[in-house]
Design a protein around this motif. Structure first.
Motif, PDB file in Angstrom:
ATOM      1  N   ALA A  52     -14.886  13.039  14.266  1.00  0.00           N
ATOM      2  CA  ALA A  52     -13.467  13.204  14.602  1.00  0.00           C
ATOM      3  C   ALA A  52     -13.099  12.195  15.690  1.00  0.00           C
ATOM      4  N   LYS A  54     -10.524  11.315  17.219  1.00  0.00           N
ATOM      5  CA  LYS A  54      -9.678  11.692  18.360  1.00  0.00           C
ATOM      6  C   LYS A  54     -10.488  12.195  19.547  1.00  0.00           C
ATOM      7  N   ASP A  73     -13.304  10.598  10.840  1.00  0.00           N
ATOM      8  CA  ASP A  73     -12.183  11.476  10.525  1.00  0.00           C
ATOM      9  C   ASP A  73     -11.007  10.988  11.358  1.00  0.00           C
ATOM     10  N   ARG A 140      -6.200  21.043   2.478  1.00  0.00           N
ATOM     11  CA  ARG A 140      -6.608  21.873   3.617  1.00  0.00           C
ATOM     12  C   ARG A 140      -6.150  23.305   3.421  1.00  0.00           C
ATOM     13  N   PHE A 189     -10.483  24.495   8.848  1.00  0.00           N
ATOM     14  CA  PHE A 189     -10.914  24.509  10.263  1.00  0.00           C
ATOM     15  C   PHE A 189     -10.369  25.808  10.832  1.00  0.00           C
ATOM     16  N   SER A 228     -15.281  20.704   8.274  1.00  0.00           N
ATOM     17  CA  SER A 228     -14.477  20.234   9.402  1.00  0.00           C
ATOM     18  C   SER A 228     -15.196  20.383  10.748  1.00  0.00           C
ATOM     19  N   GLY A 229     -14.419  20.574  11.808  1.00  0.00           N
ATOM     20  CA  GLY A 229     -15.009  20.660  13.155  1.00  0.00           C
ATOM     21  C   GLY A 229     -15.256  22.107  13.548  1.00  0.00           C
ATOM     22  N   GLY A 230     -15.359  22.331  14.841  1.00  0.00           N
ATOM     23  CA  GLY A 230     -15.423  23.711  15.308  1.00  0.00           C
ATOM     24  C   GLY A 230     -16.765  24.166  15.842  1.00  0.00           C
ATOM     25  N   GLU A 272     -16.674  17.371  10.024  1.00  0.00           N
ATOM     26  CA  GLU A 272     -15.792  16.511  10.849  1.00  0.00           C
ATOM     27  C   GLU A 272     -15.975  16.904  12.296  1.00  0.00           C
ATOM     28  N   GLY A 274     -16.436  16.735  16.209  1.00  0.00           N
ATOM     29  CA  GLY A 274     -16.073  15.858  17.321  1.00  0.00           C
ATOM     30  C   GLY A 274     -16.840  16.305  18.553  1.00  0.00           C
ATOM     31  N   ARG A 275     -16.477  17.477  19.026  1.00  0.00           N
ATOM     32  CA  ARG A 275     -17.074  18.035  20.240  1.00  0.00           C
ATOM     33  C   ARG A 275     -18.603  18.082  20.162  1.00  0.00           C
ATOM     34  N   HIS A 370     -12.907  14.901  23.744  1.00  0.00           N
ATOM     35  CA  HIS A 370     -11.620  15.425  24.198  1.00  0.00           C
ATOM     36  C   HIS A 370     -11.501  15.293  25.725  1.00  0.00           C
TER      37      HIS A 370
HETATM   38  C1  LIG Z   1      -9.954  18.010  16.164  1.00  0.00           C
HETATM   39  C2  LIG Z   1     -10.397  18.021  14.752  1.00  0.00           C
HETATM   40  C3  LIG Z   1     -11.756  17.993  14.418  1.00  0.00           C
HETATM   41  C4  LIG Z   1     -12.847  18.026  15.459  1.00  0.00           C
HETATM   42  O1  LIG Z   1     -12.890  19.235  16.133  1.00  0.00           O
HETATM   43  P1  LIG Z   1     -14.056  19.557  17.166  1.00  0.00           P
HETATM   44  O2  LIG Z   1     -13.659  20.866  17.746  1.00  0.00           O
HETATM   45  O3  LIG Z   1     -14.067  18.475  18.154  1.00  0.00           O
HETATM   46  O4  LIG Z   1     -15.312  19.628  16.388  1.00  0.00           O
HETATM   47  C5  LIG Z   1     -12.095  17.930  13.088  1.00  0.00           C
HETATM   48  N1  LIG Z   1     -11.151  17.915  12.123  1.00  0.00           N
HETATM   49  C6  LIG Z   1      -9.841  17.951  12.388  1.00  0.00           C
HETATM   50  C7  LIG Z   1      -8.865  17.902  11.274  1.00  0.00           C
HETATM   51  C8  LIG Z   1      -9.419  18.013  13.713  1.00  0.00           C
HETATM   52  O5  LIG Z   1      -8.116  18.063  13.977  1.00  0.00           O
END
Ligand SMILES: *Cc1c(COP(=O)(O)O)cnc(C)c1O
Length: 422
Positions: A52, A54, A73, A140, A189, A228-230, A272, A274-275, A370
């Motif tokens: 991710a 961002k 992503d 989604r 997500f 996805s993320g989470g 996806e 990120g964290r 983040h």
């Molecule tokens: C922010 C985001 C992620 C990443 O989320 P994390 O909590 O950092 O893992 C993945 N997919 C989408 C669509 C997001 O908006």
């Protein structure tokens, strides 16, 4: 206890060249974690992590992850541009955006990326923007309600702006299929920063069952399922980190229980994250520059919410280590504050820490995702540098700090202000 990935001696050396505040990333930790994720899902032939962007939009780090087959992503034009600049294109791009401007759909398609539709009305928007419907497309899903796990952790999909209802998803698949789409994906997500090994397997179970019904009822060929993320990280010292091997195995069990019997054992699993990929492998390094004793005890540092917004925005906890005082008693209750004219500019409130003296270096943990990326320029504050602590112990500047010229650059079309950005 949380231990920084960098020592006081290393920081004293680094600050001779790069003044605080700065974000520092740990190459060794990033690599080991990316390798562990890959291993945890090696059972799935098509597995791919789409980082991710961002969370940490830095090309050096994106390329580092790409060495472990990670894609990107993206959710905006500049994230797509960044991905292309890193040489990460084609199906290594997942475009998971929402409220999307048409030109961004067009750019994602030009790069060969996979478009993940947030809403059923986006079918028309994509068709208009591209002049066609891509053969590979994703939708989604948002089941609504609350998402609860056995440890009580829950999130609230019913309140979230993302995704389609189940009925819309079925309608969208039928429409997309009629318009020529051939390979389908589903994405959801449903909970953020889950510090439990249970989230992905539970989400996978929901999406796998949905995928079986979608394929059977609409005839659309499901090619991938995007979890996805989470997956979260332990921001607090008392929290237990997730075990990615256990998570991967939990998803495999759901896969073999639901998809395999339905003859869908060729479905690729995408993530996806990120964290999880980056947060623990970054920290914000800052110096104590003031102390203040009024109705409360304050320690002022040279970083502020512009460098790390999560505490101000979500009341998020970030652990703080006072370098060199790791073994001293935490017998002082302080607010650790930045200099913004905003009373929420506090990295910690009523935190028990060792006595902090002016000049002490503080490490604010888990800012690798983040963190820098959420930064902004309020009060005319400039964004910090980003540094990479390489595996061999050397330090590499991977983004320079902003200068006043950067801040004033958007006035460059006004003759009378030109001197500001020179
Ligand atoms: C922010 C985001 C992620 C990443 O989320 P994390 O909590 O950092 O893992 C993945 N997919 C989408 C669509 C997001 O908006």
């Amino acid at each position: 206890m949380k231990t920084p990935f960098v020592t006081k001696e290393q920081l004293q050396e680094i600050t001779k060249t790069y003044p605080t505040p700065f974000h520092l990333y740990d190459e060794r930790g990033i690599r080991a974690n990316a390798a562990a994720l890959k291993a945890a899902f090696a059972w799935n032939k098509g597995f791919r992590e789409y980082f991710a962007v961002k969370a940490t939009p830095n090309p050096y780090l994106m390329k580092l992850l790409h060495e472990y087959d990670c894609g990107c992503d993206c959710s905006s034009m500049t994230e797509l541009m960044l991905s292309e600049a890193c040489g990460i294109t084609g199906e290594y791009i997942m475009f998971s955006s929402n409220d999307t401007p048409p030109e961004e759909f067009a750019e994602a398609d030009r790069l060969g990326g996979i478009i993940n539709l947030d809403d059923i009305t986006h079918i028309e928007a994509v068709e208009q923007a591209l002049g066609h419907i891509p053969e590979t497309i994703s939708c989604r899903f948002n089941p609504g309600g609350v998402f609860q796990m056995s440890n009580g952790i829950m999130d609230n999909p019913g309140d979230s702006k993302y995704g389609m209802t189940e009925k819309q998803l079925f309608d969208a698949f039928r429409t997309l299929k009629a318009k020529g789409a051939k390979r389908f994906g589903i994405h959801a997500f449903l909970a953020s920063n889950t510090v439990t090994n249970e989230y992905y397997p539970k989400l996978a179970g929901i999406l796998f069952e949905l995928a079986v019904r979608l394929q059977q009822e609409t005839g659309a060929k499901i090619a991938f399922i995007n979890l996805s993320g989470g997956i979260g990280v332990p921001y607090r010292p008392e929290e237990q980190p997730n075990d990615i091997a256990v998570i991967g195995e939990g998803v495999r069990q759901q896969y073999e229980a639901i998809l395999t019997p339905a003859g869908m054992d060729d479905v690729a699993i995408f993530t996806e994250l990120g964290r999880y990929m980056m947060a623990p492998y970054g920290c914000l390094v800052t110096t104590a520059i003031h102390e203040k004793h009024t109705h409360k005890e304050y320690v002022g540092v040279d970083a502020c919410a512009v460098n790390l917004m999560r505490p101000a925005m979500y009341g998020a906890y970030h652990h703080i280590t006072v370098m060199g005082k790791e073994n001293e008693p935490c017998d002082h209750m302080v607010d650790v504050v930045g200099s913004l004219c905003e009373n929420n500019d506090k990295f910690a409130i009523d935190r028990m820490l060792p006595k902090i003296d002016k000049g002490d270096i503080l490490v604010i943990h888990d800012t690798g995702a983040h963190g820098f990326s959420m930064g902004y320029n309020y009060n005319g504050k400039l964004k910090s540098a980003e540094l990479l602590l390489c595996e061999d112990g050397s330090v590499r500047l991977i983004r320079r700090a902003e200068t006043p010229a950067d801040y004033f650059a958007t006035f460059d079309c006004f003759e009378e202000f030109k001197h500001l950005s020179e």
